[in-house]
Design an enzyme around this catalytic site. Sequence first.
Site, short mmCIF file in Angstrom:
data_model
loop_
_atom_site.label_atom_id
_atom_site.label_comp_id
_atom_site.label_asym_id
_atom_site.label_seq_id
_atom_site.Cartn_x
_atom_site.Cartn_y
_atom_site.Cartn_z
N ARG A 8 -3.56 -0.77 5.16
CA ARG A 8 -4.06 -1.79 4.25
C ARG A 8 -3.43 -3.13 4.07
NH1 ARG A 8 -5.11 2.35 -0.36
NH2 ARG A 8 -3.38 3.07 0.65
N ASP A 67 -8.44 3.80 1.02
CA ASP A 67 -7.32 4.18 2.08
C ASP A 67 -7.97 4.67 3.37
OD1 ASP A 67 -5.36 5.36 3.67
OD2 ASP A 67 -4.68 6.51 1.89
N CYS A 113 0.91 -1.19 -0.06
CA CYS A 113 0.05 -0.08 -0.02
C CYS A 113 0.87 1.51 -0.17
CB CYS A 113 -1.05 0.11 1.14
SG CYS A 113 -0.20 0.11 2.85
P1 4NP Z 1 -1.75 2.76 3.95
O1 4NP Z 1 -2.65 4.41 4.60
O2 4NP Z 1 -1.29 3.35 2.77
O3 4NP Z 1 -3.22 1.88 3.89
O4 4NP Z 1 -0.85 2.35 5.13
C1 4NP Z 1 -1.94 5.26 4.69
C2 4NP Z 1 -1.20 5.64 5.78
C3 4NP Z 1 -0.43 6.80 5.90
C4 4NP Z 1 -0.64 7.61 4.85
C5 4NP Z 1 -1.42 7.51 3.91
C6 4NP Z 1 -2.09 6.40 3.56
N1 4NP Z 1 0.34 9.02 4.96
O5 4NP Z 1 0.00 10.02 4.14
O6 4NP Z 1 0.77 9.20 6.06
#
Ligand code: 4NP
Length: 159
Positions: A19, A129, A13
């Site tokens: 995710r 997300d 991800c």
């Molecule tokens: P992930 O979610 O990609 O599912 O781990 C996110 C976690 C952090 C961020 C964006 C999406 N961020 O911008 O810090």
Amino acid sequence: MEENPKTKILMVCLGNICRSPLAEGIMRQKIEERNLHADVRSSGTSSYHESEPADPRTISTARRHGLDITRHRASQFAIKDFDRYDMIFVMDKSNYQNVVRLARNDNDRRKVRMIMNMTTAGKNTDVPDPYYSGSDGFELVYSMLDEACDKIADEIEKR
Ligand code: 4NP
């Protein structure tokens, strides 16, 4: 070469804290339950959360479903992961672009798939997300990933 090598799966991800760590936890449980000859890890296309544990909301969602992902630490996707893994599942179209951009050849590119195409082939559905959403977002992500991981398990079983 090993005669029957383990299938190596990578879940990817953006941050590797929401995710993909959940996808890794779900897939690991299915590998154990179904006694599959496979391994699973996860990473993020960004380095934003390098070395951090999963988001507390991810950890509690996992726990509600009987999964312990407290040992997870975030890491960034690297080009050598194309050599280490056989199947690379990305959560959304942006992750897909970010990973495929790093592919060195068609063999690398062929390993990369949108995870929800396992349940709805060719639709390129994103796993939303949940970082900026409430706990409902995490439950939705869990149920989508649980369904997709069952299909991945089915595919590995047939190998
Ligand atoms: P992930 O979610 O990609 O599912 O781990 C996110 C976690 C952090 C961020 C964006 C999406 N961020 O911008 O810090």
